[in-house]
Motif scaffolding. Structure first.
Motif, PDB file in Angstrom:
ATOM      1  N   GLU A  47       0.854  -1.188   0.000  1.00  0.00           N
ATOM      2  CA  GLU A  47       0.000   0.000   0.000  1.00  0.00           C
ATOM      3  C   GLU A  47       0.885   1.231   0.000  1.00  0.00           C
ATOM      4  O   GLU A  47       1.687   1.429   0.907  1.00  0.00           O
ATOM      5  N   SER A  48       0.748   2.022  -1.041  1.00  0.00           N
ATOM      6  CA  SER A  48       1.438   3.311  -1.165  1.00  0.00           C
ATOM      7  C   SER A  48       2.953   3.202  -1.057  1.00  0.00           C
ATOM      8  O   SER A  48       3.618   4.158  -0.654  1.00  0.00           O
ATOM      9  N   ARG A  49       3.501   2.052  -1.398  1.00  0.00           N
ATOM     10  CA  ARG A  49       4.955   1.860  -1.324  1.00  0.00           C
ATOM     11  C   ARG A  49       5.501   2.133   0.070  1.00  0.00           C
ATOM     12  O   ARG A  49       6.682   2.438   0.249  1.00  0.00           O
ATOM     13  N   ALA A  50       4.639   2.058   1.079  1.00  0.00           N
ATOM     14  CA  ALA A  50       5.059   2.356   2.445  1.00  0.00           C
ATOM     15  C   ALA A  50       4.934   1.154   3.363  1.00  0.00           C
ATOM     16  O   ALA A  50       5.599   1.089   4.395  1.00  0.00           O
ATOM     17  N   VAL A  51       4.070   0.200   3.027  1.00  0.00           N
ATOM     18  CA  VAL A  51       3.905  -1.016   3.817  1.00  0.00           C
ATOM     19  C   VAL A  51       3.697  -2.168   2.847  1.00  0.00           C
ATOM     20  O   VAL A  51       3.014  -2.036   1.834  1.00  0.00           O
ATOM     21  N   GLN A  52       4.313  -3.293   3.169  1.00  0.00           N
ATOM     22  CA  GLN A  52       4.244  -4.462   2.302  1.00  0.00           C
ATOM     23  C   GLN A  52       4.055  -5.706   3.149  1.00  0.00           C
ATOM     24  O   GLN A  52       4.664  -5.851   4.213  1.00  0.00           O
ATOM     25  N   GLY A  53       3.185  -6.593   2.688  1.00  0.00           N
ATOM     26  CA  GLY A  53       2.972  -7.872   3.346  1.00  0.00           C
ATOM     27  C   GLY A  53       3.382  -9.005   2.437  1.00  0.00           C
ATOM     28  O   GLY A  53       3.077  -8.989   1.234  1.00  0.00           O
TER      29      GLY A  53
END
Length: 395
Positions: A47-53
């Motif tokens: 999401e938004s290059r700010a959090v990744q799962g």
């Protein structure tokens, strides 16, 4: 181009519950990048290059797993990651397909909890939907050729349902792993903590009560607080959870070898199994990083289900929360409480029957004035090497 006689990928799982459980941990985004490898399936959402799962479904989770690398590429080296096909898929549709026979809690949809997901949807009760549907049933996945739909066939109690989910062209460059969107520089780590996930879950839950906008992480190898989490920017003031040092003055094996051996330096938070802060990583060896609290909340489901968590930060402030999730024979996740119950009173062979999977979250820090946030992405390591190596000694 139809290679239906020799599809790129086919796999059969005898427990749809396990697959659904792991994918729901990263279900905060509608689309997921999927990469097929010889070792398993990699799912990545961001999401938004700010959090990744990141969730990795190892081939050991499937009773049958076939990957024909030569079907989609001209290269003759199927073990190379550059020959691993990748595509995008609608994750919400996939989760709804996996729970078509009620394999997930009926009171929780695949959309994320607007309150942060701190109420566990996986309460284990003999009469709830997951418990009744966890036995029996198979799931077959097939990806015939590049650009083809992902076919999922679920059979249970004589009823068979087949769903064909459209796949989309991957947004990643050819040859890149799906977990490189937010790279963690493993060769430049400044912090590494391994602890039981329930301690982190309880801390985040406590901080969430003030509705903060930021999470401030503070860690030090020689001054107090050794490890603290602060919720800041909320309408009800700030709150801090300080993990106190262990009462013993005996140095822990997980401490950095660069420490001088003073009493204060030799101590670590008593909740940690491994605690390493590299000197020079901040002002006087103290790490202080800020993250958006709403991003941290996206890991709440995995945080609740996991047995252990590995917290890592690199020199650029990127934080990784890698969760070790244990899966029992019936496919129901073994959280900290059930894990302890199994170890204390489980039958013979119970521990050996449990499987371990990993879910990783990565977070980009909020920018400070002196921070130079430039994301150099030179990193490609196996997904769970750090946790595998550390938890063996932690137990």
């Amino acid at each position: 181009m139809d290679n239906s006689n020799n599809p790129i990928f086919t796999a059969v799982s005898s427990s749809v519950r396990q697959v659904s459980l792991l994918l729901r941990c990263i279900g905060f985004s509608p689309k997921a990048e999927v990469q097929i490898t010889t070792d398993g399936l990699r799912f990545s959402v961001e999401e938004s290059r700010a959090v990744q799962g990141l969730a990795f479904l190892e081939r050991s989770l499937f009773s049958s797993y076939t990957f024909n690398a030569a079907s989609d590429t001209a290269t003759s080296s199927p073990n190379e990651t550059t020959s691993s096909p990748s595509f995008q898929i609608n994750l919400i549709a996939l989760l709804e397909t996996l729970q078509i026979f009620g394999l997930s809690d009926a009171t929780h949809s695949s959309s994320r909890n607007p309150n942060g997901g701190f109420t566990s949807p996986y309460a284990h009760n003999a009469f709830n939907t997951p418990a009744l549907a966890a036995t029996g049933g198979t799931c077959r996945m097939s990806y015939p050729y590049l650009g083809a739909p992902l076919s999922i066939t679920i059979s249970e109690a004589g009823v068979t349902t087949t769903c064909n989910l459209n796949t989309y062209e991957s947004s990643t460059d050819a040859g890149f792993d799906v977990d490189e969107s937010i790279p963690l520089q493993r060769d430049a780590l400044t912090l590494k903590i391994i602890m039981r996930s329930t301690w982190l879950y309880d801390a985040i839950t406590e901080l969430a009560s003030t509705n903060p906008t930021m999470l401030i992480l503070t860690a030090s190898g020689h001054t107090t607080p050794l490890f603290a989490l602060e919720g800041a920017g909320g309408p009800f003031g700030d709150s801090v959870v300080d993990f106190q040092p262990e009462p013993s003055r005996t140095p822990k094996s997980g401490l950095s070898s660069n420490e001088t051996g003073k009493d204060e330096q030799a101590r670590a938070p008593w909740v940690s199994e491994t605690f390493t802060v590299l000197p020079g990583s901040g002002t006087r060896g103290t790490i202080r990083q800020r993250y958006k609290f709403a991003h941290i909340q996206k890991a709440a489901r995995a945080m609740d289900l996991a047995s252990k968590v590995c917290i890592r930060c690199d020199s650029q402030g990127v934080m990784s929360l890698q969760f070790m999730i244990e899966l029992s024979r019936d496919g129901i996740g073994v959280g900290p409480a059930r894990d302890a119950e199994r170890l204390n009173g489980g039958g013979a062979g119970g521990a050996a029957a449990a499987r371990v999977s990993f879910v990783d979250f990565r977070f980009v820090p909020l920018v400070d004035e002196e921070d130079d946030e430039d994301g150099s992405d030179k990193e490609n390591e196996s997904f769970c090497v750090d946790m595998n190596g550390s938890t063996a000694s932690g137990q």
